[in-house]
Design a protein around this motif. Structure first.
Motif, PDB file in Angstrom:
ATOM      1  N   ILE A 200       0.842  -1.200   0.000  1.00  0.00           N
ATOM      2  CA  ILE A 200       0.000   0.000   0.000  1.00  0.00           C
ATOM      3  C   ILE A 200       0.883   1.258   0.000  1.00  0.00           C
ATOM      4  N   ASP A 201       1.882   1.266   0.851  1.00  0.00           N
ATOM      5  CA  ASP A 201       2.778   2.425   0.933  1.00  0.00           C
ATOM      6  C   ASP A 201       3.535   2.646  -0.378  1.00  0.00           C
ATOM      7  N   GLU A 202       4.011   1.560  -0.950  1.00  0.00           N
ATOM      8  CA  GLU A 202       4.745   1.649  -2.221  1.00  0.00           C
ATOM      9  C   GLU A 202       3.869   2.257  -3.319  1.00  0.00           C
ATOM     10  N   CYS A 203       2.649   1.773  -3.411  1.00  0.00           N
ATOM     11  CA  CYS A 203       1.723   2.291  -4.426  1.00  0.00           C
ATOM     12  C   CYS A 203       1.316   3.731  -4.123  1.00  0.00           C
ATOM     13  N   ALA A 204       1.134   4.040  -2.833  1.00  0.00           N
ATOM     14  CA  ALA A 204       0.743   5.395  -2.438  1.00  0.00           C
ATOM     15  C   ALA A 204       1.806   6.412  -2.817  1.00  0.00           C
ATOM     16  N   LYS A 205       3.077   6.074  -2.604  1.00  0.00           N
ATOM     17  CA  LYS A 205       4.166   6.991  -2.962  1.00  0.00           C
ATOM     18  C   LYS A 205       4.184   7.260  -4.464  1.00  0.00           C
ATOM     19  N   LYS A 206       3.998   6.194  -5.233  1.00  0.00           N
ATOM     20  CA  LYS A 206       3.989   6.347  -6.693  1.00  0.00           C
ATOM     21  C   LYS A 206       2.795   7.184  -7.144  1.00  0.00           C
ATOM     22  N   ALA A 207       1.634   6.928  -6.533  1.00  0.00           N
ATOM     23  CA  ALA A 207       0.429   7.682  -6.894  1.00  0.00           C
ATOM     24  C   ALA A 207       0.590   9.154  -6.541  1.00  0.00           C
ATOM     25  N   PHE A 208       1.204   9.415  -5.383  1.00  0.00           N
ATOM     26  CA  PHE A 208       1.430  10.805  -4.966  1.00  0.00           C
ATOM     27  C   PHE A 208       2.348  11.530  -5.944  1.00  0.00           C
ATOM     28  N   GLU A 209       3.447  10.886  -6.325  1.00  0.00           N
ATOM     29  CA  GLU A 209       4.392  11.517  -7.247  1.00  0.00           C
ATOM     30  C   GLU A 209       3.745  11.804  -8.602  1.00  0.00           C
ATOM     31  N   LYS A 210       2.832  10.959  -9.001  1.00  0.00           N
ATOM     32  CA  LYS A 210       2.211  11.090 -10.316  1.00  0.00           C
ATOM     33  C   LYS A 210       0.988  11.997 -10.315  1.00  0.00           C
ATOM     34  N   GLU A 211       0.163  11.918  -9.236  1.00  0.00           N
ATOM     35  CA  GLU A 211      -1.136  12.595  -9.239  1.00  0.00           C
ATOM     36  C   GLU A 211      -1.325  13.606  -8.113  1.00  0.00           C
ATOM     37  N   GLY A 212      -0.439  13.601  -7.154  1.00  0.00           N
ATOM     38  CA  GLY A 212      -0.589  14.526  -6.053  1.00  0.00           C
ATOM     39  C   GLY A 212      -1.294  13.925  -4.858  1.00  0.00           C
ATOM     40  N   ILE A 213      -1.397  14.718  -3.784  1.00  0.00           N
ATOM     41  CA  ILE A 213      -1.931  14.243  -2.506  1.00  0.00           C
ATOM     42  C   ILE A 213      -3.381  13.806  -2.587  1.00  0.00           C
ATOM     43  N   GLY A 214      -4.160  14.422  -3.475  1.00  0.00           N
ATOM     44  CA  GLY A 214      -5.575  14.072  -3.585  1.00  0.00           C
ATOM     45  C   GLY A 214      -5.808  12.640  -4.001  1.00  0.00           C
ATOM     46  N   ALA A 215      -4.839  12.040  -4.690  1.00  0.00           N
ATOM     47  CA  ALA A 215      -4.984  10.659  -5.148  1.00  0.00           C
ATOM     48  C   ALA A 215      -5.012   9.670  -3.995  1.00  0.00           C
ATOM     49  N   LEU A 216      -4.543  10.108  -2.835  1.00  0.00           N
ATOM     50  CA  LEU A 216      -4.425   9.186  -1.697  1.00  0.00           C
ATOM     51  C   LEU A 216      -5.668   9.129  -0.816  1.00  0.00           C
ATOM     52  N   VAL A 217      -6.608  10.032  -1.044  1.00  0.00           N
ATOM     53  CA  VAL A 217      -7.754  10.158  -0.136  1.00  0.00           C
ATOM     54  C   VAL A 217      -8.517   8.844   0.007  1.00  0.00           C
ATOM     55  N   SER A 218      -8.837   8.200  -1.104  1.00  0.00           N
ATOM     56  CA  SER A 218      -9.693   7.006  -1.055  1.00  0.00           C
ATOM     57  C   SER A 218      -9.059   5.847  -0.307  1.00  0.00           C
ATOM     58  N   ILE A 219      -7.743   5.821  -0.285  1.00  0.00           N
ATOM     59  CA  ILE A 219      -7.057   4.686   0.337  1.00  0.00           C
ATOM     60  C   ILE A 219      -6.265   5.093   1.577  1.00  0.00           C
ATOM     61  N   ALA A 220      -6.425   6.324   1.999  1.00  0.00           N
ATOM     62  CA  ALA A 220      -5.666   6.869   3.127  1.00  0.00           C
ATOM     63  C   ALA A 220      -5.744   6.049   4.413  1.00  0.00           C
ATOM     64  N   PRO A 221      -6.911   5.476   4.761  1.00  0.00           N
ATOM     65  CA  PRO A 221      -6.966   4.716   6.026  1.00  0.00           C
ATOM     66  C   PRO A 221      -6.010   3.525   6.073  1.00  0.00           C
ATOM     67  N   PHE A 222      -5.508   3.118   4.919  1.00  0.00           N
ATOM     68  CA  PHE A 222      -4.662   1.923   4.864  1.00  0.00           C
ATOM     69  C   PHE A 222      -3.181   2.252   4.656  1.00  0.00           C
ATOM     70  N   ILE A 223      -2.884   3.537   4.458  1.00  0.00           N
ATOM     71  CA  ILE A 223      -1.503   3.970   4.275  1.00  0.00           C
ATOM     72  C   ILE A 223      -0.876   4.220   5.650  1.00  0.00           C
ATOM     73  N   SER A 224       0.386   3.891   5.791  1.00  0.00           N
ATOM     74  CA  SER A 224       1.043   4.116   7.083  1.00  0.00           C
ATOM     75  C   SER A 224       1.130   5.602   7.385  1.00  0.00           C
ATOM     76  N   GLU A 225       1.142   5.943   8.661  1.00  0.00           N
ATOM     77  CA  GLU A 225       1.212   7.343   9.067  1.00  0.00           C
ATOM     78  C   GLU A 225       2.499   8.000   8.570  1.00  0.00           C
ATOM     79  N   ASP A 226       3.579   7.230   8.558  1.00  0.00           N
ATOM     80  CA  ASP A 226       4.856   7.786   8.095  1.00  0.00           C
ATOM     81  C   ASP A 226       4.766   8.241   6.638  1.00  0.00           C
ATOM     82  N   VAL A 227       4.136   7.425   5.799  1.00  0.00           N
ATOM     83  CA  VAL A 227       4.030   7.774   4.380  1.00  0.00           C
ATOM     84  C   VAL A 227       3.044   8.919   4.172  1.00  0.00           C
TER      85      VAL A 227
END
Length: 266
Positions: A200-227
């Motif tokens: 989840i963290d690996e995909c979240a970082k890639k999504a953030f770099e490509k689409e920005g912070i808004g891309a993480l909203v739907s899956i945020a509850p599953f991303i680590s706090e550090d990421v």
């Protein structure tokens, strides 16, 4: 006891049969339990119709009472299948008997995993992914993984949701990575509770770099706090505090304070 077993066997009737046979022999529940190497509570549960004897115990019960399987389980298709299995190996049984997926799923709770695997091997090409849940608890993880991979290739990640608790972590993660590469972070939402945090963290970082912070909203509850915090800091540096509004509930208080310094987000 699985509801499908109840559809094949009347547990109350089976319980009454066992109680009748036990009393006819003049032995107690404890006495029968001792002969079977189980607890008397198990025998009591059978006789109250709450559970069924394990298939491995049926030959011994049959021998103790000197009766046929029919007299224990009552006549029916399920009883016929179990009787044939007790008289032959699973392989021999399958060579001489055609059995449907529905029949396998009905008797599966009474069988050993390796037996269910053997049965399932004969029907797996005719089974829809949506039907797998009925038998998933009774087949091996290897077989589930094989089915999951095929279902993913054919139907996509959403096809795995119903059987996700039974799929290995490695296969879930493998399919999740492929789904992300093909469809983006949103494709992982339905299966997110079963994906490892590392993936989840690996995909979240890639999504953030490509689409920005808004891309993480739907899956945020599953991303680590550090990421989440790492991405939030980067988004703040690039876009300011407005960039954090959508993801704010998931950012640590320390990072919120650090970024906003007492602004409206705090």
């Amino acid at each position: 006891m699985n509801k499908r077993v109840m559809a094949v066997f009347d547990m109350s009737k089976v319980g009454r049969n066992i109680a009748k046979l036990r009393k006819r022999m003049g032995i107690t529940q404890m006495g029968l339990a001792d002969k079977l190497g189980i607890s008397y509570q198990a025998v009591s549960n059978w006789e109250r119709g709450e559970t069924m004897p394990d298939i491995s115990k049926l030959p011994l019960i049959k021998e103790i009472f000197d009766v046929s399987i029919d007299e224990i389980l009552d006549e029916g298709k399920g009883t016929q299948i179990l009787q044939n299995m007790l008289d032959n190996t699973t392989k021999d049984f399958l060579q001489h008997t055609e059995i449907s997926f529905e029949e396998i799923s009905e008797i599966a709770p009474l069988l050993r995993t390796e037996q269910v695997d053997e049965f399932f091997e004969n029907v797996k090409n005719r089974v829809e992914t949506s039907d797998l849940l009925s038998i998933a608890p009774f087949i091996s993880e290897d077989v589930i993984d094989e089915c999951a991979k095929k279902a993913f290739e054919k139907e996509g990640i959403d096809a795995l949701v119903s059987i996700a608790p039974f799929i290995s972590d490695d296969v879930i993660d493998e399919c999740a990575k492929k789904a992300f590469e093909k469809e983006g972070i949103g494709a992982l939402v339905s299966i997110a509770p079963f994906i490892s945090e590392d993936v989840i963290d690996e995909c979240a970082k890639k999504a953030f770099e490509k689409e920005g912070i808004g891309a993480l909203v739907s899956i945020a509850p599953f991303i680590s706090e550090d990421v989440i915090d790492e991405c939030a800091k980067k988004a703040f540096e690039k876009e300011g505090e407005r960039a954090l509004v959508s993801i704010a509930p998931f950012i640590s208080a320390g990072v919120i304070n650090e970024c906003t310094q007492g602004s409206a987000l705090t």
